[in-house]
Design a protein around this motif. Sequence first.
Motif, PDB file in Angstrom:
ATOM      1  N   MET A   1      -1.573  18.595  34.770  1.00 50.09           N
ATOM      2  CA  MET A   1      -1.563  19.756  33.889  1.00 50.09           C
ATOM      3  C   MET A   1      -0.002  20.667  34.274  1.00 50.09           C
ATOM      4  SD  MET A   1      -4.541  21.214  32.304  1.00 50.09           S
ATOM      5  CE  MET A   1      -5.362  21.236  33.955  1.00 50.09           C
ATOM      6  N   SER A   2       1.269  20.828  33.226  1.00 50.63           N
ATOM      7  CA  SER A   2       2.319  21.370  33.652  1.00 50.63           C
ATOM      8  C   SER A   2       3.097  21.967  32.618  1.00 50.63           C
ATOM      9  CB  SER A   2       3.167  20.120  34.449  1.00 50.63           C
ATOM     10  OG  SER A   2       3.388  19.441  33.736  1.00 50.63           O
ATOM     11  N   VAL A   3       4.012  22.779  32.677  1.00 51.94           N
ATOM     12  CA  VAL A   3       4.393  23.924  32.011  1.00 51.94           C
ATOM     13  C   VAL A   3       5.960  23.525  31.888  1.00 51.94           C
ATOM     14  CG1 VAL A   3       5.108  25.725  30.702  1.00 51.94           C
ATOM     15  CG2 VAL A   3       2.973  25.844  31.010  1.00 51.94           C
ATOM     16  N   THR A   4       6.234  22.539  30.839  1.00 54.42           N
ATOM     17  CA  THR A   4       7.974  22.648  31.425  1.00 54.42           C
ATOM     18  C   THR A   4       9.242  23.569  30.973  1.00 54.42           C
ATOM     19  OG1 THR A   4       7.985  20.690  28.831  1.00 54.42           O
ATOM     20  CG2 THR A   4       7.398  20.184  31.986  1.00 54.42           C
ATOM     21  N   ILE A   5      10.330  23.555  31.162  1.00 54.38           N
ATOM     22  CA  ILE A   5      10.988  24.116  30.396  1.00 54.38           C
ATOM     23  C   ILE A   5      12.800  23.543  30.469  1.00 54.38           C
ATOM     24  CG2 ILE A   5      12.906  26.294  31.151  1.00 54.38           C
ATOM     25  CD1 ILE A   5      10.163  27.481  32.698  1.00 54.38           C
ATOM     26  N   ASP A   6      12.749  23.474  29.308  1.00 56.17           N
ATOM     27  CA  ASP A   6      14.198  22.611  28.700  1.00 56.17           C
ATOM     28  C   ASP A   6      15.041  23.075  29.441  1.00 56.17           C
ATOM     29  OD1 ASP A   6      16.216  20.589  27.965  1.00 56.17           O
ATOM     30  OD2 ASP A   6      15.766  20.890  25.987  1.00 56.17           O
ATOM     31  N   ILE A   7      16.225  22.450  30.079  1.00 57.33           N
ATOM     32  CA  ILE A   7      17.396  23.392  30.628  1.00 57.33           C
ATOM     33  C   ILE A   7      18.964  22.355  30.383  1.00 57.33           C
ATOM     34  CG2 ILE A   7      15.961  24.554  31.885  1.00 57.33           C
ATOM     35  CD1 ILE A   7      16.876  23.392  34.030  1.00 57.33           C
ATOM     36  N   ALA A   8      17.911  21.462  30.278  1.00 55.43           N
ATOM     37  CA  ALA A   8      19.406  20.248  29.805  1.00 55.43           C
ATOM     38  C   ALA A   8      20.784  20.999  29.199  1.00 55.43           C
ATOM     39  CB  ALA A   8      19.191  19.336  28.780  1.00 55.43           C
ATOM     40  N   GLY A   9      21.824  21.265  29.923  1.00 54.71           N
ATOM     41  CA  GLY A   9      22.846  21.180  29.755  1.00 54.71           C
ATOM     42  C   GLY A   9      23.041  23.289  29.670  1.00 54.71           C
ATOM     43  N   LEU A  10      21.959  23.588  30.300  1.00 49.62           N
ATOM     44  CA  LEU A  10      22.104  25.605  30.713  1.00 49.62           C
ATOM     45  C   LEU A  10      23.255  25.866  31.021  1.00 49.62           C
ATOM     46  CD1 LEU A  10      20.765  27.532  29.855  1.00 49.62           C
ATOM     47  CD2 LEU A  10      19.153  27.660  31.413  1.00 49.62           C
ATOM     48  N   PRO A  11      24.140  26.866  31.410  1.00 49.63           N
ATOM     49  CA  PRO A  11      24.732  26.620  32.312  1.00 49.63           C
ATOM     50  C   PRO A  11      24.373  27.451  33.609  1.00 49.63           C
ATOM     51  CG  PRO A  11      25.721  27.317  30.441  1.00 49.63           C
ATOM     52  CD  PRO A  11      24.666  27.066  29.755  1.00 49.63           C
ATOM     53  N   PRO A  12      25.101  27.277  34.565  1.00 51.65           N
ATOM     54  CA  PRO A  12      23.985  27.965  36.045  1.00 51.65           C
ATOM     55  C   PRO A  12      24.195  29.048  36.099  1.00 51.65           C
ATOM     56  CG  PRO A  12      25.655  26.364  36.660  1.00 51.65           C
ATOM     57  CD  PRO A  12      25.723  26.421  35.141  1.00 51.65           C
ATOM     58  N   GLU A  13      24.943  29.789  35.272  1.00 52.57           N
ATOM     59  CA  GLU A  13      24.951  31.979  35.619  1.00 52.57           C
ATOM     60  C   GLU A  13      23.552  31.843  34.392  1.00 52.57           C
ATOM     61  OE1 GLU A  13      28.430  29.712  32.071  1.00 52.57           O
ATOM     62  OE2 GLU A  13      27.171  29.286  34.800  1.00 52.57           O
ATOM     63  N   ARG A  14      23.370  30.847  33.817  1.00 55.16           N
ATOM     64  CA  ARG A  14      22.205  31.609  32.925  1.00 55.16           C
ATOM     65  C   ARG A  14      20.142  31.843  33.451  1.00 55.16           C
ATOM     66  NH1 ARG A  14      23.608  34.676  29.424  1.00 55.16           N
ATOM     67  NH2 ARG A  14      22.229  34.838  28.224  1.00 55.16           N
ATOM     68  N   ILE A  15      20.512  31.236  34.508  1.00 49.28           N
ATOM     69  CA  ILE A  15      20.334  31.424  35.068  1.00 49.28           C
ATOM     70  C   ILE A  15      19.713  32.292  36.391  1.00 49.28           C
ATOM     71  CG2 ILE A  15      18.297  30.143  36.893  1.00 49.28           C
ATOM     72  CD1 ILE A  15      19.214  27.232  36.136  1.00 49.28           C
TER      73      ILE A  15
END
Length: 363
Positions: A1-15
Amino acid sequence: MSVTIDIAGLPPERIVFAPSPLAELGAALHALSEPAHHPGLHNWTTATACSLKPDLADRLQEADFLWRTTRSDILLPGTPGSTLAEDLDRLDQMPQEQFVIAALEISCSADYGRMANPLRDAYERDRARERAAARGPCQAAFVERMLADPATVRAWLRRLFEDCEQAFFADTWQRVRVQLAADARHKADVLRHKGLAEALAAVSPALSLDADRGRIVVDKLATSQTTALLPNDRAGVTFVPTAFGWPHLMVLYTPGWRPVVHYPVASPELPRPQALELVQRRLEAVAHPVRMNLCRSLARGTHTTGELAAAHRITSPEVSRHLAVLKKAGLLATRRRGRYVLHQLDLTAVARLGSDFLESVLR
């Protein structure tokens, strides 16, 4: 079981990696309400609980469902402030309906992230009351107050958190904030220089990067998904370090909210937690009766395969198979002496099994 967070195309500075006073206060309140989850904080929880004035202790008990079983989303800010007052100011800006849902869904809803507005939905309101009543009169009374006059309850909660700051949290935050800020800077440097996969591994073995699908995967006792690709300034993922959080790894994944990962900072007295697969492998390795008997011998000193075979009256090939399982699980230390291979139980790894299991089930 897991929780997934979609980050496809997210700019690195938004992490973002940043400590949060409000999130740390939530972790501290949880430790106070569930001290058995946090044996490493025994001295702090005992001293703090004994020093609380009766009025403050009673008020904390009224609202402890917000942090006892798990942490309410209102305690995990997506954009942390540098002071508790800043975090609380931003919490005050949250729309009323969103605040009420976030406060009640932890223990008054069967579906995290999917609770309808109980201020407008009669069915959801009745369900919230029913679930609150099942958890005792304190929670039932609190929910009734929240449904009847949410603005007053929000102001009451702010005063409660401010009184906690005055009573004990200001000193606590002063003590841990430098460590948390240093950890956040370190993780941000790892992200910048080595990439997201390395940064996630540095945060916790429970986090991994699915690069092909563009998502972060979090090992949790839930199966769900959310996205960091939100409009305007809400886009991104926030990683919040905590000195009070071990063994919990909290994830805010309510749809429409900026995802937040609240991760424990390794403390000097606690080695880094192991991956769930390794904990399971180790438990399975010692569960076999033959391997348990071999462990009893190997715990007392080094032995060769032949010595173990003779002592336990089984064949050398069978001993070798069992030793291979223990070695794969990381529970065995081996060294060569001439033509002999000596095996011994890794007592440090075995001693960690209890806390590793605790970390895995409470994650």
